[in-house]
Design an enzyme around this catalytic site. Sequence first.
Site, PDB file in Angstrom:
ATOM      1  CG  ASP A   1      13.738 -10.006  25.869  1.00 45.69           C
ATOM      2  OD1 ASP A   1      13.541 -10.294  27.052  1.00 45.69           O
ATOM      3  OD2 ASP A   1      13.516 -10.773  24.910  1.00 45.69           O
TER       4      ASP A   1
ATOM      5  NE  ARG B   1      19.851  -5.045  18.836  1.00 48.40           N
ATOM      6  CZ  ARG B   1      19.446  -3.978  18.126  1.00 48.40           C
ATOM      7  NH1 ARG B   1      20.092  -3.641  17.031  1.00 48.40           N
ATOM      8  NH2 ARG B   1      18.404  -3.281  18.501  1.00 48.40           N
TER       9      ARG B   1
ATOM     10  NE  ARG C   1      13.586  -6.828  16.165  1.00 42.54           N
ATOM     11  CZ  ARG C   1      14.850  -6.485  16.290  1.00 42.54           C
ATOM     12  NH1 ARG C   1      15.609  -6.410  15.244  1.00 42.54           N
ATOM     13  NH2 ARG C   1      15.373  -6.233  17.470  1.00 42.54           N
TER      14      ARG C   1
END
Length: 326
Positions: A106, A75, A175
């Site tokens: 996403d 990330r 999450r």
Amino acid sequence: MPIFKRIGVLTSGGDAPGMNAAIRAVVRAAVSHGMAVTGIRRGYAGLINNDFIDLESRSVGNIIQRGGTMLHTARSIEFMTEEGRYKAYRNLVEAGIEALVVIGGDGTFKGARVFTHEYNYPVVGVPGTIDNDLYGTDMTIGYDTALNTIVDAIDKIRDTAGSHERLFFVEVMGRDAGFIALRTAIACGAEEVLVPETVTDLDKLKTYLVENVQKTKTSAVVIVAEGDDAGGAIEIADKMKKEIPDYDMRVTILGHIQRGGSPSAFDRYLASRLGVAAVEALVDDQRSIMVGLINRKVAHVPFNQTIKHHKDIDRSLLNLLYVLNT
Ligand code: F6P
């Protein structure tokens, strides 16, 4: 003449079983269209750091069955900055990479959308995340395998729960979304499921456990999505233990085993179809879209839509669970 001489492929965000199958499909589809392929390692961080490898048909042999991602993933905070994206663009131009396929969730598509907008650069996305929380596809790559892994684990938990007459709180990933929790709750015959999409009332949970579960069943499983508003499984179990001290309770957090393992037949199939569809979309001069599967047909969904729209769980399944677990 192919419209691009060379395209790039990367995986980004949390890994998901089937990402390798998607990489394989992208590479082989590109080769069949006469295009060369560069693999970008470590997601967007690899774009910024020039972490590139050439991929040919044979480089992606024998990976369809492997979990994880051969390209590694990350990330990248730097890609969220203009400077980072500029470095990425320069590296792509220097390496002669004219278009990208990004496999991820996403966050991956948010980055891709900004990048295509800034540099008018063609990017097509493939949905890869175990969470299944992407608008524009019925299933994401990795979701089915994760469900099977969880069902297998909970079946084992059920054995010991039954033997000891215990209640287990099992925490699963998710999450922001309860897709994993809800689907596995039905598949495992769980007594209750707690998801981020609905407000969890702990008083109601206590009454339900005392009246409907403790009195009538020898074992019980409550599945908790990690993002539930009442907390994780440990926190919720601690509160329930105080409320119902005579009920023997345990907690299991399944954790990252949910993201590993050999992809299921369905995930391999999905990844293969979507990987090829992504390359065909690029060849067709499409950009800034995600390829998904809706009602078993390939769909092209603009990044704007996948990002803007929230995919909701099917709330009727919550009632179904109660019908089934009486
Ligand atoms: O892949 C998505 C996801 O599984 C979420 O459900 C979870 O919260 C998150 O990844 C955890 O990922 P990591 O440990 O890599 O930050």
